[in-house]
Structures are given as C-alpha cells and as structure tokens.
Design a protein around this motif. Structure first.
Motif, PDB file in Angstrom:
ATOM      1  N   GLY A  12      40.938  24.380  25.855  1.00 12.06           N
ATOM      2  CA  GLY A  12      39.824  24.263  25.058  1.00 12.06           C
ATOM      3  C   GLY A  12      38.184  23.366  25.871  1.00 12.06           C
ATOM      4  N   MET A  13      37.673  22.559  24.914  1.00 10.61           N
ATOM      5  CA  MET A  13      36.610  21.527  25.416  1.00 10.61           C
ATOM      6  C   MET A  13      36.869  20.964  26.408  1.00 10.61           C
ATOM      7  N   ALA A  14      37.689  20.092  26.024  1.00 13.55           N
ATOM      8  CA  ALA A  14      37.882  19.053  27.024  1.00 13.55           C
ATOM      9  C   ALA A  14      38.839  20.257  28.383  1.00 13.55           C
ATOM     10  N   ALA A 471      40.992  16.637  22.903  1.00 13.43           N
ATOM     11  CA  ALA A 471      40.543  16.112  21.303  1.00 13.43           C
ATOM     12  C   ALA A 471      41.328  14.304  21.019  1.00 13.43           C
ATOM     13  N   TRP A 472      43.237  14.706  21.249  1.00 12.03           N
ATOM     14  CA  TRP A 472      43.245  13.796  20.417  1.00 12.03           C
ATOM     15  C   TRP A 472      42.887  12.534  21.671  1.00 12.03           C
ATOM     16  N   ALA A 473      43.057  12.891  23.013  1.00 14.27           N
ATOM     17  CA  ALA A 473      43.726  11.586  23.946  1.00 14.27           C
ATOM     18  C   ALA A 473      41.762  10.757  23.884  1.00 14.27           C
ATOM     19  N   SER A 474      40.667  11.751  23.498  1.00 16.15           N
ATOM     20  CA  SER A 474      39.256  10.884  23.417  1.00 16.15           C
ATOM     21  C   SER A 474      38.837  10.044  22.616  1.00 16.15           C
ATOM     22  N   GLY A 475      38.768  10.502  21.399  1.00 20.75           N
ATOM     23  CA  GLY A 475      38.360   9.972  20.647  1.00 20.75           C
ATOM     24  C   GLY A 475      37.866  11.374  19.359  1.00 20.75           C
ATOM     25  N   SER A 476      37.403  10.421  18.542  1.00 16.71           N
ATOM     26  CA  SER A 476      36.786  12.072  17.782  1.00 16.71           C
ATOM     27  C   SER A 476      35.535  12.467  17.936  1.00 16.71           C
ATOM     28  N   GLY A 477      35.951  13.711  18.135  1.00 11.32           N
ATOM     29  CA  GLY A 477      34.590  14.664  18.088  1.00 11.32           C
ATOM     30  C   GLY A 477      34.098  14.953  19.638  1.00 11.32           C
ATOM     31  N   ILE A 478      33.316  16.021  19.823  1.00  9.46           N
ATOM     32  CA  ILE A 478      32.887  16.429  21.123  1.00  9.46           C
ATOM     33  C   ILE A 478      32.154  15.631  21.053  1.00  9.46           C
ATOM     34  N   GLY A 479      31.277  14.822  20.573  1.00  4.02           N
ATOM     35  CA  GLY A 479      30.292  13.636  21.307  1.00  4.02           C
ATOM     36  C   GLY A 479      31.524  12.375  22.359  1.00  4.02           C
ATOM     37  N   ALA A 480      33.008  12.094  22.079  1.00  4.18           N
ATOM     38  CA  ALA A 480      33.739  11.456  22.381  1.00  4.18           C
ATOM     39  C   ALA A 480      34.282  12.039  23.401  1.00  4.18           C
ATOM     40  N   LEU A 481      34.392  13.387  23.509  1.00  2.97           N
ATOM     41  CA  LEU A 481      35.685  14.775  24.312  1.00  2.97           C
ATOM     42  C   LEU A 481      35.117  14.631  25.498  1.00  2.97           C
ATOM     43  N   VAL A 482      33.676  15.015  25.174  1.00  3.69           N
ATOM     44  CA  VAL A 482      32.666  15.594  26.498  1.00  3.69           C
ATOM     45  C   VAL A 482      32.500  14.446  27.490  1.00  3.69           C
ATOM     46  N   PRO A 483      31.718  13.002  27.881  1.00  3.74           N
ATOM     47  CA  PRO A 483      32.017  12.174  28.391  1.00  3.74           C
ATOM     48  C   PRO A 483      33.508  11.769  28.809  1.00  3.74           C
ATOM     49  N   HIS A 484      34.562  11.649  28.169  1.00  2.00           N
ATOM     50  CA  HIS A 484      35.991  11.379  28.495  1.00  2.00           C
ATOM     51  C   HIS A 484      36.317  12.076  29.288  1.00  2.00           C
ATOM     52  N   ALA A 485      36.748  13.865  29.061  1.00  2.00           N
ATOM     53  CA  ALA A 485      36.376  14.511  30.183  1.00  2.00           C
ATOM     54  C   ALA A 485      35.935  14.590  31.142  1.00  2.00           C
ATOM     55  N   ARG A 486      34.752  14.461  31.156  1.00  2.00           N
ATOM     56  CA  ARG A 486      33.925  14.192  32.758  1.00  2.00           C
ATOM     57  C   ARG A 486      34.404  13.158  33.392  1.00  2.00           C
ATOM     58  N   THR A 487      34.426  11.867  32.803  1.00  2.00           N
ATOM     59  CA  THR A 487      34.932  10.974  33.255  1.00  2.00           C
ATOM     60  C   THR A 487      36.425  11.003  34.637  1.00  2.00           C
ATOM     61  N   ALA A 488      36.909  11.718  33.380  1.00  2.00           N
ATOM     62  CA  ALA A 488      38.394  11.762  33.721  1.00  2.00           C
ATOM     63  C   ALA A 488      38.921  12.608  35.742  1.00  2.00           C
ATOM     64  N   ALA A 489      37.614  13.719  35.077  1.00  2.00           N
ATOM     65  CA  ALA A 489      37.004  14.570  36.512  1.00  2.00           C
ATOM     66  C   ALA A 489      36.438  14.066  37.616  1.00  2.00           C
TER      67      ALA A 489
END
Length: 493
Positions: A12-14, A471-489
């Motif tokens: 998915g996007m994440a 999406a379920w682990a980062s907060g609500s929506g793409i706006g929260a998902l993108v920074p969370h996924a980038r930080t994890a990587a």
C-alpha cells in the motif's frame, strides 16, 4: 535463502513510501504485496475515457511531508478549487463555515454558524465555551465538542464532516489523531473557538487538502517505478508467512523471539551469513473473505536481512509481529464499508457547480441514502480540464458503520445526486458509470487503540532492524502515513 538489503511487507502507500525512502539511502529493498497491485486505497481507473481516482483523492495538508514527497517524486501538487463545503439535512442544505477545523467553528456567532444551528444553539455554545477548561480535557472528538460547544454543533457541523472524512462517529475518534494540537490549544487559550481560530490562522490561505495534478493515483505509480529504477524489487501476489530471528545473524538479546527458524530456510545457493531477520514469503491465493488480504500458500521463499518494515494491514501485521513482541491489545474491528457509484454525466445543469466540490449527508436522512457526494471534476482543476464541455464526473458515496448496507445501483445514485444537487439528473445524461467497493478498509482510531499502537511502537524501538508502519499504525490519512513511513525507513537505513 536470499540475502537482501531490506524487506518491506505490504505494498500500500505506506510500504511504497518506506521502500522508496530506503532506496534514497542506496539500499535495494524487496517489497512483497499479497494482492495483485500496489497502492492500496490510492488507485485510478477511467470513466468515459477520463482518468480519475477511484480511491483516496488527496491528503490533509496540516503537515508538509506529503507535498514535499510529491515534489521529490517530480509530481505537481494541486490544491482543490476554493469553494465552500456543503452539508445535507432533511430540512435543507447549507454551506459549512470556512473558518473551522473538522466543522468546529472559530466563531459560533457568525452568520454561517447561526444559519446552520440556530440562534438558541449558538448562544448555548458560546456559554459552554466560556467556562473554565477542566483539568481532564476529553480525549474523544465527540465529547470534546459536546462539552465545549453543545450537541447541536456536534450533530449539525462536526458529525457530518468528521464522519464523512474518517468513516466514524466523533465519539469514536481521538481528537489528538484527527485534529493534532487542538486539545493543547484549548488548554492554552481557554476556549475551543479560540483554539480553532489559532489553527485557522496558522494554516493561513493554504488549502486544507491537496492532491497530485492528473490524479492522486500517479503518486503510487511513480513510487513503484522509481523503486524498481533504483534496483529495488516489487513482488505482487506474494505474501509474508512469518518473521523470525536469524539463528546466525541476530545479536544476543536483541529480540524477544526465540531463534530456531533453521527449518524454515529455503537454500538457493546464496550466502546466509549476517542478517538479523528471516522473512518467509509465498505466492498467494484469494481469501474467502474478499475484504481480507490474500493467503500466502505457495512454495516458501525465505529472505535474510538486517531490515524489516511491516507495512501491511492490522491483522496480518499483528500476526507477523506476535512472535517478536507482545501484541496483546484491544480487538480491532473492521471500519465502515466504502462504496462509491461514480458517474460521468453530460449535464450542463452542473456547469455552475450548485454544491461546490460536493457535500456530506448528515446521518439519519430519510430522503437520501448516500452519505456524501463529490463533484470530482469541479473539485480538482486538472480533472475538470480533462473533461469535454458540459461533462461532469460525480462520486456518490455509501456506507456507514452500523447501518444496513444500501444496495448499490446507478439508478439510486442518480436519484440521490438529483436531490443533493437540487438538479434533476436522468439516465439519458449518463455517459459511463462504475461501482467501487473498498470493504473493511477503514477503522476508527479511538483513544484506546491509539495508546495501544503507541505502546507497540515503543516496544519495537527496542528491537533492532524491525519497524512498523501503515495506515492503521501511523494515524489518520495519507498526511500522517507519509511522514511515519519515511521516518520508519530512515531509522533502519
């Protein structure tokens, strides 16, 4: 067994964002996705020959990260046409206040708010918000609004907006997740209205949402292409069966899992030394429940790596992590089923955009079965520019948690759209249509589940080489998902 730089589980996007971020550090990740395509809820198709989004249209701009990512990918960020949002109640339609956060107004005495809720309710809201802020500020969005501004503001302004965006009633939404900083601003200013006003001032003239010119679906397409161009590998119809500690590569005490996965290895001539983790994958077959991910049941293939990012949906993610950390927590229920009837209409009557970019329907309506209407070609400039003269793309949305499912049909969508637009639309004007289902894709983020997810992340911080996003682990929506996924990587790169 195959040695690789990193394994990302979930396309998915994440997962795409995380894998792309790893390539920026010079790594060549392997991304496995159990379904036959990448992008998840961000997907595109064509209607009457016009490319458009069949899933998520854009992102909330309260954080700059997604816009920055789009720019880095070479995409053009597109704001929607500036126009009021509308809400439908059976007693009529009205435009929502513009100086608001999720429908929470910055001034309950303004004309647009009084029109929506009435003078008596506006006076009550002003009185409630003048009271001292309690030591314990409610965590749920619903209780926060109810105690500070009253039931009418919650029902007529916040409920339709929050419910439409997050597919949940406000009492099930964590205010800190869907409106970050609002509770803190309330404590600081002593007024929910002033807290909203501060957030409105902070965003200035910028729009609260944005997309990619040409369609949001271009973002996952571009991520996919750039990951492969950088040497990464994307395997669809491939699911993860297990994550376990490598008996040769895991540092002593680094993980609570028991090293003993030697029987899971699939030799293929590659050296297996040095990786912390073993990720066993397999080709997938369709799940009997189509709303759930496919089942990995093919011949196993095992990857040895120092870096694993789990970016799939909640149920498979928790199953994979259960052998590594304690994942005990609240039961996660499926969110409201998402269903859209998309219409391409030859309708000069809609040229004037009688409801702007669209409107939300208040729960309990007896005249309309839909929960929302989006005038897609009016909302997004590039989409409107791609439509021939007098041709309009409209999305009619259905499905609320706890409500009986509405049988979907183009006829019902035309009927609902006619009521909501205030314009008679007929099948003679229909150029094309599509019915889209996204069952079980959303689940509300409650204060309890948010706290539990934060605990999961805290436990994973102590486990080298393993990260969780999605999406379920980062907060609500793409706006929260993108920074969370980038930080994890970035933490694993």
């Amino acid at each position: 067994m195959r040695n690789v730089d990193a394994v990302v589980i979930g396309g998915g996007m994440a997962g795409l964002v995380a894998a792309w971020q790893l390539t920026q550090a010079g790594l060549k990740p392997v991304l496995v996705e159990s379904r036959g395509y990448t992008g998840g809820l961000v997907a595109g198709s064509q209607l009457a020959g016009i490319a458009y989004d069949i899933g998520a249209e854009g992102w909330a701009t309260r954080r700059p990260d997604t816009s920055q990512l789009a720019t880095e990918l070479g995409l053009v960020v597109e704001p929607p046409v500036r126009q009021p949002s509308w809400v439908w109640f059976d007693d009529g339609a009205f435009a929502m206040p513009s100086d608001a956060v999720l429908g929470i107004p910055s001034d309950v005495t303004s004309t647009d708010v009084v029109t929506a809720i009435g003078g008596t309710a506006a006076d009550l809201a002003a009185g409630l918000d003048s009271r001292p802020v309690p030591d314990e500020v409610p965590e749920s969005l619903g209780e926060l609004v109810r105690t500070r501004l009253g039931e009418e503001v919650l029902t007529r302004l916040v409920g339709p907006i929050a419910g439409g965006i997050h597919a949940a009633v406000p009492d099930l939404l964590s205010a800190d997740v869907v409106a970050p900083g609002l509770r803190a601003a309330l404590v600081r200013t002593g007024s929910l209205q002033q807290a909203v006003a501060a957030q409105v001032r902070a965003r200035g003239d910028s729009q609260v949402v944005a997309s990619v010119a040409g369609g949001m679906f271009r973002m996952p397409q571009t991520l996919h292409e750039q990951i492969e161009a950088a040497g990464g590998q994307i395997l669809t119809r491939t699911g993860a069966k297990s994550i376990s500690a490598s008996p040769t590569g895991l540092e002593p005490g680094a993980s609570p899992t028991t090293a003993g996965a030697a029987s899971d290895l699939v030799p293929d001539g590659h050296d297996a030394q040095g990786g912390r983790w073993l990720v066993t994958t397999a080709a997938t077959s369709r799940n009997p429940n189509p709303s759930l991910p496919p089942i990995p049941d093919g011949e196993p293939v095992t990857y040895c790596t120092d870096r694993v990012i789990v970016a799939c949906s909640a149920a498979p993610a928790l199953d994979l992590l259960s052998g590594v950390i304690d994942v005990t927590g609240p039961a996660l229920t499926a969110g409201a089923p998402i269903a859209h009837v998309n219409l391409a209409l030859q309708a000069p009557e809609l040229d004037g955009a009688p409801r702007g970019g669209g409107m939300l329907v208040a729960p309990g309506s007896t005249t309309v079965k839909a929960k929302a209407l989006t005038h897609l070609s009016r909302k997004w400039p590039s989409l409107g520019a791609s439509c021939p003269s007098h041709v309009h793309l409209v999305r009619v949305s259905y499905g609320r948690k706890g409500e009986k499912a509405v049988p979907l049909s183009v006829e019902q969508a035309l009927t609902d759209a006619s009521v909501l637009f205030g314009v008679k639309l007929t099948s003679d004007q229909l150029l094309d249509s599509a019915i889209i289902h996204w069952d079980g894709a959303l689940a509300p983020t409650t204060p309890r589940t948010r706290a539990w997810v934060q605990e999961l992340h805290a436990r994973l911080e102590k486990v080298p080489g393993l990260a969780l996003t999605g999406a379920w682990a980062s907060g609500s929506g793409i706006g929260a998902l993108v920074p969370h996924a980038r930080t994890a990587a970035r933490k694993l790169a």
